[in-house]
Scaffold this motif. Structure first.
Motif, short mmCIF file in Angstrom:
data_model
loop_
_atom_site.label_atom_id
_atom_site.label_comp_id
_atom_site.label_asym_id
_atom_site.label_seq_id
_atom_site.Cartn_x
_atom_site.Cartn_y
_atom_site.Cartn_z
N ALA A 42 -50.92 -10.49 11.20
CA ALA A 42 -49.89 -11.29 11.86
C ALA A 42 -48.52 -11.04 11.23
O ALA A 42 -47.51 -10.93 11.94
N VAL A 43 -48.47 -10.92 9.90
CA VAL A 43 -47.20 -10.65 9.22
C VAL A 43 -46.67 -9.28 9.62
O VAL A 43 -45.48 -9.12 9.91
N VAL A 44 -47.54 -8.28 9.64
CA VAL A 44 -47.12 -6.93 10.02
C VAL A 44 -46.60 -6.92 11.46
O VAL A 44 -45.55 -6.32 11.73
N ARG A 45 -47.30 -7.61 12.36
CA ARG A 45 -46.83 -7.67 13.76
C ARG A 45 -45.45 -8.32 13.83
O ARG A 45 -44.57 -7.85 14.56
N PHE A 46 -45.25 -9.39 13.08
CA PHE A 46 -43.95 -10.07 13.10
C PHE A 46 -42.87 -9.17 12.54
O PHE A 46 -41.79 -9.06 13.12
N LEU A 47 -43.14 -8.51 11.42
CA LEU A 47 -42.12 -7.67 10.80
C LEU A 47 -41.77 -6.45 11.66
O LEU A 47 -40.67 -5.92 11.56
N GLN A 48 -42.68 -6.03 12.50
CA GLN A 48 -42.41 -4.88 13.37
C GLN A 48 -41.75 -5.30 14.68
O GLN A 48 -41.27 -4.46 15.43
N ALA A 51 -37.53 -9.57 16.40
CA ALA A 51 -37.15 -10.79 15.68
C ALA A 51 -37.43 -10.64 14.18
O ALA A 51 -36.63 -11.08 13.35
N GLY A 52 -38.53 -10.02 13.84
CA GLY A 52 -38.86 -9.80 12.43
C GLY A 52 -37.89 -8.86 11.76
O GLY A 52 -37.47 -9.08 10.62
N LYS A 53 -37.53 -7.79 12.48
CA LYS A 53 -36.57 -6.85 11.92
C LYS A 53 -35.21 -7.52 11.72
O LYS A 53 -34.54 -7.30 10.71
N ALA A 54 -34.81 -8.35 12.66
CA ALA A 54 -33.54 -9.07 12.53
C ALA A 54 -33.60 -10.05 11.35
O ALA A 54 -32.64 -10.16 10.58
N ALA A 55 -34.70 -10.74 11.20
CA ALA A 55 -34.85 -11.68 10.09
C ALA A 55 -34.78 -10.96 8.75
O ALA A 55 -34.11 -11.41 7.82
N MET A 56 -35.46 -9.83 8.64
CA MET A 56 -35.44 -9.07 7.39
C MET A 56 -34.05 -8.50 7.13
O MET A 56 -33.60 -8.46 5.98
N LEU A 61 -29.07 -8.81 4.02
CA LEU A 61 -27.62 -9.06 3.97
C LEU A 61 -27.31 -10.24 3.05
O LEU A 61 -26.39 -10.17 2.23
N LEU A 62 -28.06 -11.31 3.17
CA LEU A 62 -27.85 -12.48 2.33
C LEU A 62 -28.06 -12.14 0.85
O LEU A 62 -27.26 -12.55 0.00
#
Length: 86
Positions: A42-48, A51-56, A61-62
Protein backbone atom coordinates in the motif's frame (compact mmCIF):
# COMPACT_ATOMS: atom_id res chain seq x y z
CA UNK A 1 -39.00 -38.07 18.87
CA UNK A 2 -35.43 -38.44 20.18
CA UNK A 3 -32.58 -37.81 17.76
CA UNK A 4 -30.27 -40.53 16.60
CA UNK A 5 -26.80 -40.40 18.26
CA UNK A 6 -25.16 -40.81 14.82
CA UNK A 7 -27.04 -37.74 13.57
CA UNK A 8 -25.94 -35.75 16.61
CA UNK A 9 -22.34 -36.85 16.06
CA UNK A 10 -22.52 -35.80 12.40
CA UNK A 11 -23.79 -32.35 13.45
CA UNK A 12 -20.96 -32.03 15.99
CA UNK A 13 -18.41 -33.03 13.36
CA UNK A 14 -19.84 -30.53 10.86
CA UNK A 15 -19.75 -27.76 13.48
CA UNK A 16 -16.15 -28.70 14.36
CA UNK A 17 -15.13 -28.53 10.68
CA UNK A 18 -16.84 -25.19 10.28
CA UNK A 19 -15.10 -23.77 13.36
CA UNK A 20 -11.73 -25.11 12.17
CA UNK A 21 -12.20 -23.44 8.79
CA UNK A 22 -13.18 -20.19 10.48
CA UNK A 23 -10.10 -20.31 12.73
CA UNK A 24 -7.85 -21.02 9.74
CA UNK A 25 -9.36 -18.05 7.92
CA UNK A 26 -8.86 -15.77 10.94
CA UNK A 27 -5.26 -16.95 11.33
CA UNK A 28 -4.63 -16.17 7.66
CA UNK A 29 -6.23 -12.73 7.89
CA UNK A 30 -4.29 -11.84 11.04
CA UNK A 31 -0.94 -13.18 9.89
CA UNK A 32 1.72 -10.56 10.75
CA UNK A 33 3.78 -11.45 7.67
CA UNK A 34 0.78 -11.04 5.39
CA UNK A 35 -0.28 -7.78 7.05
CA UNK A 36 3.27 -6.42 6.74
CA UNK A 37 3.39 -7.30 3.04
CA UNK A 38 0.00 -5.66 2.47
CA UNK A 39 1.11 -2.51 4.29
CA UNK A 40 4.33 -2.29 2.30
CA UNK A 41 2.47 -2.76 -0.96
CA UNK A 42 0.00 0.00 0.00
CA UNK A 43 2.85 2.40 0.81
CA UNK A 44 4.61 1.65 -2.47
CA UNK A 45 1.37 2.18 -4.41
CA UNK A 46 0.83 5.51 -2.67
CA UNK A 47 4.39 6.70 -3.24
CA UNK A 48 4.16 5.82 -6.93
CA UNK A 49 0.87 7.68 -7.35
CA UNK A 50 0.82 11.35 -8.37
CA UNK A 51 -0.44 12.35 -4.92
CA UNK A 52 2.35 10.39 -3.25
CA UNK A 53 4.99 11.93 -5.47
CA UNK A 54 3.62 15.40 -4.71
CA UNK A 55 3.60 14.68 -0.98
CA UNK A 56 7.19 13.44 -1.05
CA UNK A 57 8.22 16.47 -3.11
CA UNK A 58 6.57 18.75 -0.56
CA UNK A 59 8.32 16.99 2.31
CA UNK A 60 11.64 17.26 0.50
CA UNK A 61 11.10 20.97 -0.08
CA UNK A 62 10.14 21.50 3.56
CA UNK A 63 13.23 19.63 4.76
CA UNK A 64 15.46 21.65 2.44
CA UNK A 65 13.98 24.95 3.61
CA UNK A 66 14.37 23.91 7.25
CA UNK A 67 18.05 23.03 6.76
CA UNK A 68 18.73 26.28 4.89
CA UNK A 69 17.03 28.29 7.64
CA UNK A 70 19.05 26.56 10.37
CA UNK A 71 22.31 27.13 8.49
CA UNK A 72 21.46 30.81 8.00
CA UNK A 73 20.50 31.16 11.65
CA UNK A 74 23.79 29.63 12.82
CA UNK A 75 25.79 31.77 10.44
CA UNK A 76 24.00 34.95 11.58
CA UNK A 77 24.33 34.00 15.25
CA UNK A 78 28.08 33.53 14.79
CA UNK A 79 28.39 36.96 13.17
CA UNK A 80 26.51 38.57 16.06
CA UNK A 81 28.88 37.00 18.59
CA UNK A 82 31.91 38.21 16.61
CA UNK A 83 30.54 41.76 16.47
CA UNK A 84 30.05 41.82 20.25
CA UNK A 85 33.63 40.71 20.85
CA UNK A 86 35.05 43.61 18.79
Amino acid sequence: MPRDPREIQLEIDAARESLAATLDQLAFRGSPTRLKAQGQAAVVRFLQSPAGKAAMGGLGLLATLTVVQKVRHRRNAGRRVQRRKR
